[in-house]
Design a protein around this motif. Structure first.
Motif, PDB file in Angstrom:
ATOM      1  N   UNK A  14      -3.595  12.414   6.802  1.00 21.71           N
ATOM      2  CA  UNK A  14      -3.739  11.419   5.747  1.00 21.71           C
ATOM      3  C   UNK A  14      -4.384  12.054   4.518  1.00 21.71           C
ATOM      4  N   UNK A  47       0.903   5.560   0.454  1.00 19.01           N
ATOM      5  CA  UNK A  47       0.175   6.637   1.128  1.00 19.01           C
ATOM      6  C   UNK A  47       0.847   7.978   0.819  1.00 19.01           C
ATOM      7  N   UNK A  83       0.467  14.863  11.151  1.00 24.20           N
ATOM      8  CA  UNK A  83       0.476  14.266   9.825  1.00 24.20           C
ATOM      9  C   UNK A  83      -0.967  13.971   9.426  1.00 24.20           C
ATOM     10  N   UNK A 142       0.846  -1.185   0.000  1.00 25.24           N
ATOM     11  CA  UNK A 142       0.000   0.000   0.000  1.00 25.24           C
ATOM     12  C   UNK A 142       0.887   1.242   0.000  1.00 25.24           C
ATOM     13  N   UNK A 163       3.609  -1.240   9.734  1.00 25.09           N
ATOM     14  CA  UNK A 163       4.463  -0.071   9.906  1.00 25.09           C
ATOM     15  C   UNK A 163       4.676   0.631   8.571  1.00 25.09           C
ATOM     16  N   UNK A 164       4.720   1.933   8.631  1.00 26.26           N
ATOM     17  CA  UNK A 164       4.922   2.754   7.456  1.00 26.26           C
ATOM     18  C   UNK A 164       6.403   3.024   7.254  1.00 26.26           C
ATOM     19  N   UNK A 193       4.672  13.867   2.743  1.00 25.64           N
ATOM     20  CA  UNK A 193       5.390  12.609   2.874  1.00 25.64           C
ATOM     21  C   UNK A 193       4.688  11.511   2.087  1.00 25.64           C
ATOM     22  N   UNK A 213       8.602   5.699   5.403  1.00 26.31           N
ATOM     23  CA  UNK A 213       8.407   7.035   4.863  1.00 26.31           C
ATOM     24  C   UNK A 213       9.553   7.472   3.963  1.00 26.31           C
ATOM     25  N   UNK A 214       9.227   8.333   3.011  1.00 23.54           N
ATOM     26  CA  UNK A 214      10.245   9.074   2.300  1.00 23.54           C
ATOM     27  C   UNK A 214      10.696  10.253   3.151  1.00 23.54           C
ATOM     28  N   UNK A 215      11.665  10.971   2.660  1.00 22.28           N
ATOM     29  CA  UNK A 215      12.232  12.070   3.429  1.00 22.28           C
ATOM     30  C   UNK A 215      11.373  13.323   3.476  1.00 22.28           C
ATOM     31  N   UNK A 216      10.334  13.345   2.661  1.00 20.30           N
ATOM     32  CA  UNK A 216       9.442  14.493   2.670  1.00 20.30           C
ATOM     33  C   UNK A 216       9.858  15.556   1.661  1.00 20.30           C
ATOM     34  N   UNK A 234       3.650   0.549   2.906  1.00 19.48           N
ATOM     35  CA  UNK A 234       3.536  -0.526   3.871  1.00 19.48           C
ATOM     36  C   UNK A 234       3.120  -1.795   3.142  1.00 19.48           C
ATOM     37  N   UNK A 261       1.960  17.385   6.215  1.00 21.84           N
ATOM     38  CA  UNK A 261       2.302  17.899   7.531  1.00 21.84           C
ATOM     39  C   UNK A 261       2.273  19.425   7.471  1.00 21.84           C
ATOM     40  N   UNK A 278       0.894  11.708   3.018  1.00 21.44           N
ATOM     41  CA  UNK A 278       0.498  12.462   4.197  1.00 21.44           C
ATOM     42  C   UNK A 278       0.965  13.899   4.025  1.00 21.44           C
TER      43      UNK A 278
END
Lengths: 115, 114
Positions: free
Chosen positions: A47, A35, A45, A33, A102-103, A91, A105-108, A95, A39, A37
């Protein structure tokens, strides 16, 4: 191992411009999956979207759209006619069902929309 | 309905001290997660509770970190003794029972270790 890469650390646009945030992922799983997010300055964060690996249909929600390309392992996010309120850090995350929930994440990407 | 809440919002402590962070998940959410973002790095998973049980604690950096969720409601994350590299933002998230269901995040606790 899973990995999410957001190559753009910071983007600055002028209001009403369209902007695309890139996300590239790596995973050995066939089921996963993705996602996005948001911020905002307040810190939480928020969704935005979840997409499963079997659904490659693009999705549009108002000014937001998402382009899932399994062939290139990308899940890019486009904001059309950007607004100052879109300024935030975005972000991308990944998962998989077999690895718990647990997710990863990329660095944003920090998006700044100027009036 | 209240969202995920975290306390405190900010904490400044000195190296060697102890700090306890608290997370209150959304009522009825069995799954509770801790993540953290240290300066300039990605948001990283720490651990996952299902009710009061630790489902996955593979992301806990070392034994200076202790997480609990007594009674399956709120959770605490204690850092003892704190080190400089523990500085960052600690996020808590909760979700309902299904796998890969949306995780709702709290506003985070910004921890600064001097």
């Amino acid at each position: 191992a899973q990995k999410v890469t957001q190559a753009q650390t910071e983007i600055s646009v002028v209001e009403k411009e369209d902007v695309t945030l890139d996300c590239v992922y790596e995973t050995r799983d066939t089921t996963y999956y993705l996602f996005w997010y948001k911020q905002p300055p307040s810190g939480e964060l928020v969704f935005l979207i979840r997409r499963n690996s079997f659904d490659e249909q693009n999705e549009i929600s108002g000014r937001y759209s998402w382009n899932f390309q399994k062939s290139t392992s990308s899940f890019n996010f486009t904001i059309t006619a950007s607004q100052v309120v879109d300024s935030a850090v975005y972000f991308c995350a990944l998962t998989n069902p077999t690895g718990g929930n647990m997710l990863t994440f990329g660095g944003g990407t920090r998006l700044m929309v100027k009036p | 309905e209240a969202g995920v809440t975290q306390f405190p919002s900010h904490s400044v402590i000195e190296k060697g001290q102890t700090v306890t962070l608290r997370c209150d998940p959304i009522s009825g959410h069995d799954n509770l997660y801790w993540y953290r973002r240290v300066m300039g790095k990605e948001i990283k998973f720490l651990l996952h509770f299902v009710k009061e049980s630790k489902q996955d604690e593979s992301g806990m950096p070392n034994n200076r970190f202790l997480a609990e969720r007594t009674g399956g409601t709120y959770s605490t994350l204690k850092v003892q003794p704190a080190e400089l590299e523990d500085s960052g933002v600690y996020f808590c998230a909760s979700s309902q029972g299904e796998r890969n269901n949306e995780q709702f995040f709290g506003p985070g606790t910004r921890l600064t270790v001097l």
